[in-house]
Design a protein around this motif. Structure first.
Motif, mmCIF file in Angstrom:
data_model
loop_
_atom_site.group_PDB
_atom_site.id
_atom_site.type_symbol
_atom_site.label_atom_id
_atom_site.label_comp_id
_atom_site.label_asym_id
_atom_site.label_seq_id
_atom_site.Cartn_x
_atom_site.Cartn_y
_atom_site.Cartn_z
ATOM 1 N N ASN A 1 9.103 14.402 -23.634
ATOM 2 C CA ASN A 1 8.809 15.454 -24.474
ATOM 3 C C ASN A 1 7.284 15.291 -24.798
ATOM 4 O OD1 ASN A 1 10.403 13.840 -26.343
ATOM 5 N ND2 ASN A 1 8.988 15.368 -27.618
ATOM 6 N N PRO A 2 6.602 16.746 -25.060
ATOM 7 C CA PRO A 2 5.151 16.384 -25.325
ATOM 8 C C PRO A 2 5.177 15.817 -26.914
ATOM 9 C CG PRO A 2 5.584 18.491 -24.377
ATOM 10 C CD PRO A 2 6.857 17.983 -24.507
ATOM 11 N N PHE A 3 4.186 15.503 -27.368
ATOM 12 C CA PHE A 3 4.095 14.914 -28.619
ATOM 13 C C PHE A 3 4.628 16.096 -29.666
ATOM 14 C CE2 PHE A 3 2.045 14.613 -32.620
ATOM 15 C CZ PHE A 3 2.361 13.362 -33.016
ATOM 16 N N GLU A 4 5.598 15.480 -30.628
ATOM 17 C CA GLU A 4 5.856 16.339 -31.661
ATOM 18 C C GLU A 4 5.848 15.775 -33.339
ATOM 19 O OE1 GLU A 4 9.261 18.967 -28.960
ATOM 20 O OE2 GLU A 4 10.053 17.198 -30.539
ATOM 21 N N GLY A 5 5.887 14.535 -33.153
ATOM 22 C CA GLY A 5 5.862 13.784 -34.511
ATOM 23 C C GLY A 5 7.181 13.644 -35.121
ATOM 24 N N GLY A 6 7.190 13.102 -36.609
ATOM 25 C CA GLY A 6 8.054 12.942 -37.385
ATOM 26 C C GLY A 6 9.063 11.803 -37.440
ATOM 27 N N SER A 7 8.490 10.540 -36.885
ATOM 28 C CA SER A 7 9.074 9.375 -37.036
ATOM 29 C C SER A 7 8.031 8.283 -37.019
ATOM 30 C CB SER A 7 10.024 9.271 -35.869
ATOM 31 O OG SER A 7 10.935 8.140 -35.953
ATOM 32 N N ASP A 8 8.710 6.958 -36.846
ATOM 33 C CA ASP A 8 7.841 5.807 -37.030
ATOM 34 C C ASP A 8 6.658 5.517 -35.980
ATOM 35 O OD1 ASP A 8 8.657 4.088 -39.570
ATOM 36 O OD2 ASP A 8 10.582 4.335 -38.468
ATOM 37 N N HIS A 9 6.484 6.505 -34.866
ATOM 38 C CA HIS A 9 5.293 6.332 -34.058
ATOM 39 C C HIS A 9 3.970 6.931 -34.868
ATOM 40 C CE1 HIS A 9 7.087 10.203 -33.547
ATOM 41 N NE2 HIS A 9 6.349 10.491 -32.382
ATOM 42 N N ILE A 10 4.300 7.646 -35.784
ATOM 43 C CA ILE A 10 3.150 8.421 -36.464
ATOM 44 C C ILE A 10 2.184 7.480 -37.070
ATOM 45 C CG2 ILE A 10 2.470 10.163 -38.395
ATOM 46 C CD1 ILE A 10 3.445 11.240 -35.744
ATOM 47 N N PRO A 11 2.461 6.446 -37.792
ATOM 48 C CA PRO A 11 1.618 5.841 -38.324
ATOM 49 C C PRO A 11 0.725 4.843 -37.376
ATOM 50 C CG PRO A 11 3.811 5.401 -39.664
ATOM 51 C CD PRO A 11 4.076 6.165 -38.448
ATOM 52 N N PHE A 12 1.370 4.600 -36.119
ATOM 53 C CA PHE A 12 0.394 3.737 -35.361
ATOM 54 C C PHE A 12 -0.504 4.751 -34.957
ATOM 55 C CE2 PHE A 12 4.886 1.614 -34.728
ATOM 56 C CZ PHE A 12 4.183 0.446 -35.060
ATOM 57 N N LEU A 13 -0.164 6.045 -34.464
ATOM 58 C CA LEU A 13 -1.173 6.974 -33.803
ATOM 59 C C LEU A 13 -2.420 7.335 -34.820
ATOM 60 C CD1 LEU A 13 1.473 9.384 -32.212
ATOM 61 C CD2 LEU A 13 -0.339 7.546 -31.229
ATOM 62 N N ASP A 14 -1.625 7.308 -36.378
ATOM 63 C CA ASP A 14 -2.580 7.820 -37.486
ATOM 64 C C ASP A 14 -3.837 6.753 -37.404
ATOM 65 O OD1 ASP A 14 -1.541 10.119 -37.876
ATOM 66 O OD2 ASP A 14 -0.195 9.361 -39.611
ATOM 67 N N ALA A 15 -3.275 5.323 -37.165
ATOM 68 C CA ALA A 15 -4.367 3.986 -37.029
ATOM 69 C C ALA A 15 -5.006 3.906 -36.052
ATOM 70 C CB ALA A 15 -3.526 3.140 -37.470
ATOM 71 N N ASP A 16 -4.809 5.032 -34.901
ATOM 72 C CA ASP A 16 -5.635 4.817 -33.692
ATOM 73 C C ASP A 16 -5.192 3.726 -32.934
ATOM 74 O OD1 ASP A 16 -7.070 6.202 -31.921
ATOM 75 O OD2 ASP A 16 -8.925 4.985 -32.299
ATOM 76 N N LEU A 17 -3.809 3.392 -32.912
ATOM 77 C CA LEU A 17 -3.206 2.471 -31.953
ATOM 78 C C LEU A 17 -2.226 3.187 -31.168
ATOM 79 C CD1 LEU A 17 -2.281 0.146 -35.062
ATOM 80 C CD2 LEU A 17 -3.988 -0.303 -33.135
ATOM 81 N N PRO A 18 -1.893 2.904 -30.150
ATOM 82 C CA PRO A 18 -0.890 3.358 -29.119
ATOM 83 C C PRO A 18 0.401 3.372 -29.914
ATOM 84 C CG PRO A 18 -1.663 1.356 -28.168
ATOM 85 C CD PRO A 18 -2.421 1.531 -29.473
#
Length: 568
Positions: A418-435
């Motif tokens: 699914n396209p990116f939606e957010g709302g779970s533990d992957h968010i902090p990685f992305l916010d820190a510019d980490l994959p």
């Protein structure tokens, strides 16, 4: 999207460029992991965890933490303060005071005065109590129920000394009704349609209210069947109910488990798996906790039996959703490794024949989160359209999809994205510019309800997720120049496949009235995303020729894009 080159073709490509073995590509790990992963630990752990209503700091959360630690120690993980330099398997429990108290439900009952059968009881509907609701007196609260159709009605209705009933989220209701209006308590119903409430008539999706020690509030959420009974009674005239709620609210500490498998020559680089403990359900997220634990124990077994070693460090993180992961990322002084990749396990054990939906890989932000069309579809969770400057080009998307689709073929298991939606533990990685990427399921007709129990969980699903997740991790942790070549070749093919698909969609869109310029923008966005994703393969190797190889692959994508644009 997927890699369309077979491993046989990839093997020939890689051998031509590096003449090295393929021990580091995903196929070499499937046999190793599949022979070890049977789902027993995942299922046993899920069954243990799901019996508790888990909030950071409460009894169920903490018992889950110590259960994880017990299993880690049995598998050979050593507590960090006692670990020696040569210990590869270590863990720690991070403990922090909580600014606010923790909470746990104990008991509740709601009944209409004059009726023998209760509307609801905690023993059959443990989500009936609002999260962070306070207790009523021991005898409960007996008062008239007032139906409120909208929050604006509270400007004219007198609800003081009464119980407010509304089909509104209590977070929006409590201040106006309780603090300002003087109501004694709240009763609400607002189960969304994807829960199929008219079929799952006993389900209650958990609700919460803010905690304020100076203004204690109690509240009860209704199932569809309870809502129907209450509204039928209200239609006949005045209704009085007795509402009893018992909860525990007390100071506590927040616990997080961090387990590390130390790498070798590149141990300062790492991959992090995260699974959150809090939530009241089985699939959400006892399955993530259990699957990740079996992954950690299998890794320990393979390490101890000298069947496996890593160049980079592998970390397993269990804690409070988003909060623990973000803190782990931000507190660099407590980490011995930088973070290369993050993978979140959330709702990974569903029996989809019962719950509905499918297993999903939520992609890092790519243009499908801007232009969602063709086979790309958002889940019912939904997501806002992103902008071009919010894209996160990286090989992790197509790599994870490739490995999981491979496991899907091996096990006859459906894998979707699914396209990116957010709302779970992957968010902090992305916010820190980490994959960072999310493994999950949706739609789930029991999502966040008290019917999300162990009977909705599939050991087979957890096994499939666990196998593919470990194969992905092992491949990345030991990646090198050969892996980079393998990855780059696959991404070029994935890019060409995606660009061809988007080209066909754009041709149809133009026929239907879209401007040519708008469709060129979409094609260029995808091309740019993949060109930049190719560039990220540089993090696997220090090969001095990698820049040359990357530019060749990027040029291949650009030439392919230009040819399509000429045909537009």
């Amino acid at each position: 999207m997927r890699f369309v080159l077979t491993l046989i073709i990839l093997a020939s490509l890689i051998s031509c460029s590096h003449n090295s073995s393929l021990d580091n590509v995903p196929s070499s790990y499937f046999g190793m992991v599949t022979s070890e992963f049977n789902g027993d630990v995942a299922m046993e752990t899920t069954a243990f965890v799901e019996q508790f209503w888990r909030v950071a700091g409460n009894t169920g959360f903490n018992q889950t933490v110590y259960r994880i630690v017990e299993k880690l120690e049995t598998a050979g993980f050593v507590e960090e303060s006692r670990a020696k330099e040569e210990d590869i398997l270590t863990y720690r429990i991070e403990k922090r005071p909580m600014k606010s108290p923790t909470w746990e439900p104990v008991d509740a009952k709601l009944r209409i005065m004059g009726e023998e059968i209760p509307l609801l009881e905690y023993k059959t509907n443990r989500n009936m109590i609002y999260q962070y609701a306070s207790s009523t007196p021991k005898e409960g609260v007996t008062a008239e129920v007032v139906y409120v159709e909208s929050i604006e009605d509270l400007d004219v209705l007198n609800v003081k000394g009464k119980i407010v009933y509304a089909n509104i989220n209590p977070y929006r209701l409590y201040k106006k009704a309780i603090i300002e209006g003087g109501a004694l308590g709240l009763i609400t119903y607002n189960n969304p349609d994807y829960l199929q409430p008219e079929k799952n008539v006993t389900s209650i999706q958990f609700r919460g209210i803010p905690y304020d020690e100076n203004n204690p509030v109690w509240g009860i959420a209704l199932s569809y069947s309870a809502k129907e009974r209450l509204e039928k009674a209200l239609a006949k005239g005045k209704v009085t109910v007795n509402a009893f709620v018992k909860t525990n609210i007390y100071p506590s500490e927040e616990l997080t488990v961090v387990a590390n498998v130390k790498g070798g020559e590149l141990q300062k680089e790492s991959l992090v798996f995260s699974a959150h403990i809090q939530e009241p359900g089985a699939n959400d997220n006892a399955t993530g906790v259990g699957t990740q634990l079996e992954m950690a124990l299998i890794t320990a077994t393979l390490i101890k039996n000298e069947k496996l070693d890593f160049k980079r460090t592998l970390t397993f993180l269990w804690g409070d959703e988003i909060i623990s992961t973000r803190r782990y990322i931000e507190e660099k002084e407590k980490r011995t490794s930088d973070i290369n990749w993050g993978i979140s396990l959330d709702m990974v054990g569903e029996n989809t024949d019962i719950t509905g939906g499918t297993f999903l890989i939520e992609k890092m932000p790519d243009p499908s989160a801007i232009w969602t069309r063709g086979n790309d579809k958002h889940s019912e969770w939904g997501g806002r359209p992103l902008k071009l400057d919010e894209m996160k080009p990286h090989y992790l998307n197509d790599f994870i999809i490739n490995v999981f689709e491979d496991q899907g073929k091996r096990a006859n298991w459906e894998v979707q994205t699914n396209p990116f939606e957010g709302g779970s533990d992957h968010i902090p990685f992305l916010d820190a510019d980490l994959p960072g990427i999310l493994l999950w399921h949706f739609t789930d007709q029991f999502y966040h309800t008290d019917n999300d129990r162990i009977d909705k969980v599939s050991k087979k699903t957890m096994t499939n997720v666990g196998i593919a997740a470990l194969v992905s991790a092992y491949t990345l942790l030991n990646s090198d120049a050969s892996t980079s070549d393998w990855m780059r070749q696959g991404i070029v093919e994935a890019a060409k496949e995606r660009l061809t698909t988007e080209f066909e969609l754009s041709k149809t869109a133009i026929i239907d009235g879209a401007t040519k310029e708008s469709q060129i923008e979409i094609l260029n966005a995808w091309s740019d995303w993949y060109v930049k994703a190719i560039g990220t393969t540089k993090d696997m190797t220090s090969d001095p020729d990698i820049d040359i190889e990357i530019k060749k692959s990027q040029g291949d994508i650009q030439v392919f894009t230009d040819d399509l644009l000429k045909k537009m």
